[in-house]
Design a protein around this motif. Structure first.
Motif, PDB file in Angstrom:
ATOM      1  N   GLU A  50      33.299 -20.716 -18.800  1.00  0.00           N
ATOM      2  CA  GLU A  50      32.858 -22.106 -18.691  1.00  0.00           C
ATOM      3  C   GLU A  50      31.344 -22.197 -18.816  1.00  0.00           C
ATOM      4  N   ALA A  51      30.648 -21.170 -18.329  1.00  0.00           N
ATOM      5  CA  ALA A  51      29.190 -21.159 -18.428  1.00  0.00           C
ATOM      6  C   ALA A  51      28.738 -20.974 -19.867  1.00  0.00           C
ATOM      7  N   VAL A  52      29.235 -19.927 -20.520  1.00  0.00           N
ATOM      8  CA  VAL A  52      28.744 -19.588 -21.853  1.00  0.00           C
ATOM      9  C   VAL A  52      29.284 -20.547 -22.922  1.00  0.00           C
ATOM     10  N   ALA A  53      30.392 -21.227 -22.635  1.00  0.00           N
ATOM     11  CA  ALA A  53      30.945 -22.184 -23.591  1.00  0.00           C
ATOM     12  C   ALA A  53      30.299 -23.559 -23.487  1.00  0.00           C
ATOM     13  N   GLY A  54      29.432 -23.761 -22.491  1.00  0.00           N
ATOM     14  CA  GLY A  54      28.771 -25.050 -22.326  1.00  0.00           C
ATOM     15  C   GLY A  54      29.500 -26.006 -21.409  1.00  0.00           C
ATOM     16  N   PHE A  55      30.656 -25.610 -20.909  1.00  0.00           N
ATOM     17  CA  PHE A  55      31.459 -26.485 -20.051  1.00  0.00           C
ATOM     18  C   PHE A  55      30.723 -26.779 -18.747  1.00  0.00           C
ATOM     19  N   ALA A  56      30.175 -25.728 -18.115  1.00  0.00           N
ATOM     20  CA  ALA A  56      29.502 -25.913 -16.825  1.00  0.00           C
ATOM     21  C   ALA A  56      28.199 -26.692 -16.962  1.00  0.00           C
ATOM     22  N   TRP A  57      27.672 -26.752 -18.170  1.00  0.00           N
ATOM     23  CA  TRP A  57      26.434 -27.496 -18.435  1.00  0.00           C
ATOM     24  C   TRP A  57      26.578 -28.981 -18.083  1.00  0.00           C
ATOM     25  N   GLY A  58      27.789 -29.507 -18.202  1.00  0.00           N
ATOM     26  CA  GLY A  58      27.986 -30.930 -17.966  1.00  0.00           C
ATOM     27  C   GLY A  58      28.608 -31.261 -16.637  1.00  0.00           C
ATOM     28  N   THR A  59      28.742 -30.293 -15.727  1.00  0.00           N
ATOM     29  CA  THR A  59      29.371 -30.565 -14.441  1.00  0.00           C
ATOM     30  C   THR A  59      28.349 -30.540 -13.313  1.00  0.00           C
ATOM     31  N   GLY A  60      28.771 -31.007 -12.150  1.00  0.00           N
ATOM     32  CA  GLY A  60      27.871 -31.037 -11.000  1.00  0.00           C
ATOM     33  C   GLY A  60      27.075 -32.327 -10.955  1.00  0.00           C
ATOM     34  N   TYR A  61      26.113 -32.345 -10.067  1.00  0.00           N
ATOM     35  CA  TYR A  61      25.299 -33.531  -9.838  1.00  0.00           C
ATOM     36  C   TYR A  61      23.851 -33.262 -10.224  1.00  0.00           C
ATOM     37  N   ALA A  62      23.128 -34.324 -10.533  1.00  0.00           N
ATOM     38  CA  ALA A  62      21.718 -34.202 -10.895  1.00  0.00           C
ATOM     39  C   ALA A  62      20.949 -33.465  -9.799  1.00  0.00           C
ATOM     40  N   ASP A  63      20.030 -32.602 -10.230  1.00  0.00           N
ATOM     41  CA  ASP A  63      19.192 -31.822  -9.319  1.00  0.00           C
ATOM     42  C   ASP A  63      19.995 -30.801  -8.517  1.00  0.00           C
ATOM     43  N   ASP A  64      21.207 -30.501  -8.965  1.00  0.00           N
ATOM     44  CA  ASP A  64      22.026 -29.491  -8.315  1.00  0.00           C
ATOM     45  C   ASP A  64      22.497 -28.509  -9.380  1.00  0.00           C
ATOM     46  N   SER A 109      39.830 -17.381 -29.578  1.00  0.00           N
ATOM     47  CA  SER A 109      38.719 -17.209 -28.643  1.00  0.00           C
ATOM     48  C   SER A 109      38.708 -18.341 -27.634  1.00  0.00           C
ATOM     49  N   GLN A 110      38.817 -18.000 -26.355  1.00  0.00           N
ATOM     50  CA  GLN A 110      38.766 -19.023 -25.316  1.00  0.00           C
ATOM     51  C   GLN A 110      37.399 -19.705 -25.290  1.00  0.00           C
ATOM     52  N   ARG A 111      36.363 -18.938 -25.552  1.00  0.00           N
ATOM     53  CA  ARG A 111      35.015 -19.511 -25.574  1.00  0.00           C
ATOM     54  C   ARG A 111      34.891 -20.543 -26.695  1.00  0.00           C
ATOM     55  N   ASP A 112      35.321 -20.190 -27.905  1.00  0.00           N
ATOM     56  CA  ASP A 112      35.232 -21.111 -29.025  1.00  0.00           C
ATOM     57  C   ASP A 112      36.033 -22.380 -28.753  1.00  0.00           C
ATOM     58  N   LEU A 113      37.243 -22.209 -28.220  1.00  0.00           N
ATOM     59  CA  LEU A 113      38.095 -23.365 -27.979  1.00  0.00           C
ATOM     60  C   LEU A 113      37.488 -24.285 -26.934  1.00  0.00           C
ATOM     61  N   THR A 114      36.974 -23.713 -25.846  1.00  0.00           N
ATOM     62  CA  THR A 114      36.360 -24.526 -24.798  1.00  0.00           C
ATOM     63  C   THR A 114      35.166 -25.289 -25.340  1.00  0.00           C
ATOM     64  N   SER A 115      34.353 -24.623 -26.159  1.00  0.00           N
ATOM     65  CA  SER A 115      33.193 -25.295 -26.760  1.00  0.00           C
ATOM     66  C   SER A 115      33.638 -26.380 -27.734  1.00  0.00           C
ATOM     67  N   PHE A 116      34.660 -26.096 -28.526  1.00  0.00           N
ATOM     68  CA  PHE A 116      35.152 -27.077 -29.491  1.00  0.00           C
ATOM     69  C   PHE A 116      35.601 -28.357 -28.802  1.00  0.00           C
ATOM     70  N   LEU A 117      36.292 -28.227 -27.689  1.00  0.00           N
ATOM     71  CA  LEU A 117      36.863 -29.392 -27.029  1.00  0.00           C
ATOM     72  C   LEU A 117      35.812 -30.307 -26.410  1.00  0.00           C
ATOM     73  N   ILE A 118      34.599 -29.803 -26.226  1.00  0.00           N
ATOM     74  CA  ILE A 118      33.518 -30.663 -25.713  1.00  0.00           C
ATOM     75  C   ILE A 118      32.353 -30.685 -26.700  1.00  0.00           C
ATOM     76  N   GLY A 119      32.655 -30.358 -27.956  1.00  0.00           N
ATOM     77  CA  GLY A 119      31.603 -30.227 -28.955  1.00  0.00           C
ATOM     78  C   GLY A 119      30.762 -31.465 -29.151  1.00  0.00           C
TER      79      GLY A 119
END
Length: 386
Positions: free
Chosen positions: A146-160, A203-213
């Motif tokens: 989730e980290a390397v695919a960019g998924f975690a980039w969009g989660t959580g709260y501002a300043d966290d 590739s799970q990484r490619d698929l995860t990135s594709f789905l939030i591309g």
């Protein structure tokens, strides 16, 4: 279910990504043979407690990803075990695996070897980061994917910090299994129409990135973070609010909803966002969760109670029909889709280790009783109670 009747799958998959892929194929009617080793089991047999399996109480994660399968225990590290495997490959349609990259070739079972045994074989390799590239051999889990695919980039709260979905959601594995099953059925169609053997690289990484591309496109405009918590444009207000009975209610308020909501809450027609949030929170806190959600739905708003497992079970045949199933007097994970004319069903529980080893070797690979006994004595195979 007979959509894939007559198709035989050799399932080397473990944990979720591989085993869940073949579970979907089994639900669709394929004959799926789970291949484990006398020295290495699917780790899901021991999750979450790490205790030895008891067939009467296999962990839910293992039951969910291995129902409708038979099982063989075979030592692929030994030459005799590989010979047995290749005899099974010759009589099968698909091999599914999600080992770390390089493991299958080290076992002497690279795609070229499988294709030599069966020129129509489909090898489905479900891996963290694909067959090739600098990261292919890295150890990965759902969190790091989730980290390397960019998924975690969009989660959580501002300043966290970013947040990962965790093992209970396991997003990259779950979506990979559904897409992999679709790719395998497509490849089966190709091969049965005369096409050559196929090696699928999933590739799970490619698929995860594709789905939030689409979300990544904003970075070209200078945006560096997407951590908005529950808030999301273009909603005026989107969040979860706690009700009087402790149930949480999710609400997404569009600009066009504000007038109706103000009428319900007794606010002026143009409140500030802070005033709107405060009034909505107080309104929900004064009611039970389901009543509050229904009241908001009644004026055309998108609102729903945040259900836990027990809440989901209560809504069987009301809000969902096949996501959860009943099998052998217990509720189990169901299906991601359904076919009305020929419904998917669970025909048999997840197997014990080597439950069908002898039967499979005799009926599919053509071994006689004395040969099977010799393989068992040498530790090449393991038989278990059916």
């Amino acid at each position: 279910m007979s959509v894939l009747k007559g198709c035989r799958i050799l399932d080397l998959g473990i944990i979720t990504a591989g085993a869940a892929t073949s579970a979907i194929l089994a639900d669709l009617g394929a004959e799926v043979i789970k291949v484990e080793s006398p020295t290495y089991r699917d780790p899901f047999r021991l999750w979450p407690n790490g205790a030895p399996e008891a067939q009467a109480d296999l962990p839910p994660l293992f039951r969910a990803t291995n129902r409708n399968k038979s099982a063989i225990s075979l030592d692929l590290k030994q030459a005799e075990g590989r010979e047995v495997m290749l005899r099974l490959v010759a009589a099968s349609d698909v091999v599914v695996e999600n080992f770390r990259r390089g493991v299958l070739p080290k076992l002497g079972l690279a795609f070229e070897t499988l294709r030599a045994a069966n020129d129509k074989i489909i090898l489905a390799s479900v891996s963290s980061q694909g067959e090739t590239g600098p990261d292919a051999a890295h150890v990965s889990y759902g969190s790091t994917l989730e980290a390397v695919a960019g998924f975690a980039w969009g989660t959580g709260y501002a300043d966290d910090g970013p947040m990962v979905s965790g093992r209970d959601v396991n997003y990259p594995d779950q979506v990979a299994a559904i897409f992999a099953a679709g790719m395998i059925t497509t490849a089966l169609r190709s091969v049965r129409n005369g096409g050559p053997a196929v090696h699928l690289d999933l590739s799970q990484r490619d698929l995860t990135s594709f789905l939030i591309g689409e979300a990544f496109l904003s970075t070209s405009m200078g945006e560096t973070t997407r951590q908005d918590g529950n808030a999301q444009a273009p909603f005026v207000l989107q969040d979860c609010f706690k009700a009087a009975d402790g149930l949480w209610v999710a609400a997404s308020i569009r600009r066009d909803d504000v007038k109706a909501l103000c009428g319900l809450l007794g606010l002026t027609p143009a409140p500030t966002q802070a005033a709107l949030r405060s009034a909505l929170g107080a309104h929900i806190a004064a009611h039970g969760g389901k009543a509050a959600a229904h009241g908001l739905q009644a004026i055309g708003l998108a609102a729903a109670p945040v259900l836990d497992g027990a809440g989901m079970v209560e809504l069987q045949d009301e809000s969902w029909s096949y996501a959860i199933q009943c099998f052998e007097d217990r509720r189990v994970k169901g299906f991601p889709f359904q076919i009305e004319e020929e419904p998917l069903t669970i025909e048999r529980p997840a197997p014990s280790v080597g439950a069908d080893t002898a039967a499979i070797l005799a009926s599919i690979a053509g071994y006689g009783e004395s040969e099977i006994a010799a393989l068992a004595k040498a530790g090449i195979i393991e038989t278990g109670p059916a």
